[in-house]
Write a protein that holds these residues in place. Structure first.
Motif, short mmCIF file in Angstrom:
data_model
loop_
_atom_site.label_atom_id
_atom_site.label_comp_id
_atom_site.label_asym_id
_atom_site.label_seq_id
_atom_site.Cartn_x
_atom_site.Cartn_y
_atom_site.Cartn_z
N UNK A 222 8.03 2.66 -0.63
CA UNK A 222 7.68 4.08 -0.67
C UNK A 222 6.34 4.37 -0.02
N UNK A 223 5.54 3.33 0.24
CA UNK A 223 4.29 3.54 1.00
C UNK A 223 4.58 4.07 2.41
N UNK B 22 2.47 6.68 -6.66
CA UNK B 22 3.12 7.52 -5.64
C UNK B 22 4.10 6.71 -4.81
N UNK B 23 3.74 5.46 -4.51
CA UNK B 23 4.62 4.61 -3.69
C UNK B 23 5.94 4.33 -4.40
N UNK B 24 5.93 4.42 -5.74
CA UNK B 24 7.17 4.15 -6.48
C UNK B 24 8.24 5.21 -6.23
N UNK C 155 -3.77 -1.49 -2.43
CA UNK C 155 -2.93 -1.21 -3.60
C UNK C 155 -1.88 -2.32 -3.79
N UNK D 6 -8.78 0.41 -10.90
CA UNK D 6 -9.21 1.25 -9.78
C UNK D 6 -8.31 2.50 -9.73
N UNK E 254 -1.55 13.33 -4.97
CA UNK E 254 -2.35 12.11 -5.10
C UNK E 254 -3.61 12.36 -5.91
N UNK F 279 3.94 7.78 2.68
CA UNK F 279 2.51 8.08 2.52
C UNK F 279 1.74 7.69 3.78
N UNK G 222 -6.32 3.08 -6.34
CA UNK G 222 -5.24 2.12 -6.09
C UNK G 222 -4.07 2.35 -7.05
N UNK G 223 -4.39 2.66 -8.32
CA UNK G 223 -3.32 2.90 -9.30
C UNK G 223 -2.53 4.16 -8.95
N UNK H 3 -1.18 15.03 -0.64
CA UNK H 3 -2.59 14.71 -0.94
C UNK H 3 -3.01 15.37 -2.24
N UNK I 123 -3.60 -5.25 -5.29
CA UNK I 123 -3.79 -5.00 -6.72
C UNK I 123 -2.52 -5.38 -7.49
N UNK J 279 -2.14 5.34 -5.89
CA UNK J 279 -1.33 5.02 -4.71
C UNK J 279 -0.06 4.25 -5.10
N UNK J 280 -0.20 3.31 -6.03
CA UNK J 280 0.97 2.54 -6.48
C UNK J 280 2.01 3.46 -7.13
N UNK K 43 -1.87 -8.69 -10.13
CA UNK K 43 -1.47 -8.58 -11.53
C UNK K 43 -0.16 -9.31 -11.82
N UNK L 2 10.50 -1.01 -4.41
CA UNK L 2 10.17 0.42 -4.47
C UNK L 2 8.87 0.71 -3.73
N UNK L 3 8.01 -0.30 -3.63
CA UNK L 3 6.73 -0.08 -2.94
C UNK L 3 6.90 0.19 -1.44
N UNK M 2 -1.23 10.38 4.36
CA UNK M 2 -1.76 10.69 3.02
C UNK M 2 -2.70 9.57 2.59
N UNK M 3 -2.34 8.33 2.96
CA UNK M 3 -3.24 7.21 2.71
C UNK M 3 -3.34 6.38 3.98
#
Lengths: 202, 202
Positions: free
Chosen positions: A169-170, B165-167, A187, B156, B135, A173, B159-160, B132, A190, B162-163, A194, A166-167, A178-179
């Motif tokens: 999805x970046x 939104x990427x989903x 990200x 962070x 975000x 963005x 970063x959280x 944006x 990160x 961004x993750x 984890x 699913x990532x 947007x990023x």
């Protein structure tokens, strides 16, 4: 068989022209006529290599997948003999994102194909099968990493694989600005930090 | 002002016809002529409401955003007076995904708009600004949740955000049937469970 080679080369040249049409003008301009113009040949010449728009698009998508796999393979080679699964997943994921020119071309090709697939059963089945294979591969990597003690045994390999896929999805963005690329990479790091346990060998 | 209302209603009716064209036939069929046919009016009648394809698409996108916000608002209302930030983020994220018919229509509209935005500066700026804003909103929610002790202070917020939104990348996986809706929801719950601390009040 130089003739055979030439035929393949011409098809790849046309596929790259198709990618450029998608990248620079968008999927709404994706016609045989526009691709022929971009490839510097006549409509008739192009039809010698592809009998239909569908055949051309199909080959261009396969070629994009091959090129992406090649880039992933090159990225993995740079990781050495026994790469850490975290690094393997990072290479696989980042090569799917439009983070450099080559990846952007194949990423846009892939997005165009998915879009056509929503209204074309043949393409739908192929896009689904390709992504399902990718899903299985990522899930298998996670299972192995759990077995090898890199990921906590309590993690659900299927859910973790779905989150990683699913990532992608970046893509949107990044494409819209947007990023920034380094924010996407931070990200992703990160997330991977984890997912993986810190082991003494790391 | 009944005339004003009627004008707005007709524009919304046309926007829904546009969504149907995008959903059922795809963005390559997104022409004024096709939308007029779908809306059951002549090309000339449609031009009374929208002077150009761009104006029509722009309104249809705004209307899709409004409808998505309305659905999110309804979802939040069901959470009661002081909703937990985990539930707020879950509603926001899941209403962006094609998990039911209404969300699928607006999700496909949004995907079509992003695609056009890659080759239209005006749309690009608007799509970027909209995302944006989203975000910033998600990041602010995460910051507040850290302050309120729902999320560990070491996280962070950028970063959280961004993750999360990427989903929205689940969209493609769902559209192609690579994963089932319940698998997407389970993965999102996994992700949110790890983001939030379990506090005594939960």
């Amino acid at each position: 068989m130089p003739k055979q080679v030439d035929h393949r080369e011409r098809r790849e040249m046309i596929a790259r022209a198709l990618w450029r049409v998608v990248e620079q003008r968008g999927v709404t301009h994706l016609t045989v006529r526009e691709v022929a113009r971009e490839a510097g040949m006549s409509h008739g010449q192009l039809q010698h290599y592809f009998a239909s728009r569908e055949a051309m698009l199909s080959f261009a998508m396969d070629f994009a997948s091959e090129q992406t796999s090649l880039r992933v393979g090159q990225g993995l080679q740079q990781l050495g003999d026994r790469p850490h699964p975290r690094d393997v997943l990072r290479v696989m994921l980042t090569e799917m994102l439009p983070l450099h020119a080559d990846a952007r071309a194949t990423s846009r090709m892939s997005a165009a194909f998915v879009l056509e697939a929503l209204h074309n059963e043949n393409f739908h089945a192929r896009a689904r099968d390709g992504m399902t294979q990718g899903r299985s591969l990522v899930e298998q990597l996670i299972r192995q990493a759990i077995t090898d003690g890199h990921i906590a045994p309590g993690r659900d390999p299927a859910a973790e694989a779905h989150l990683l896929l699913a990532l992608t999805g970046f893509t949107t963005l990044l494409e819209l600005g947007v990023i920034e690329p380094q924010e996407a990479l931070a990200a992703i790091d990160h997330h991977l930090d984890r997912l993986f346990l810190r082991t003494p060998e790391d």
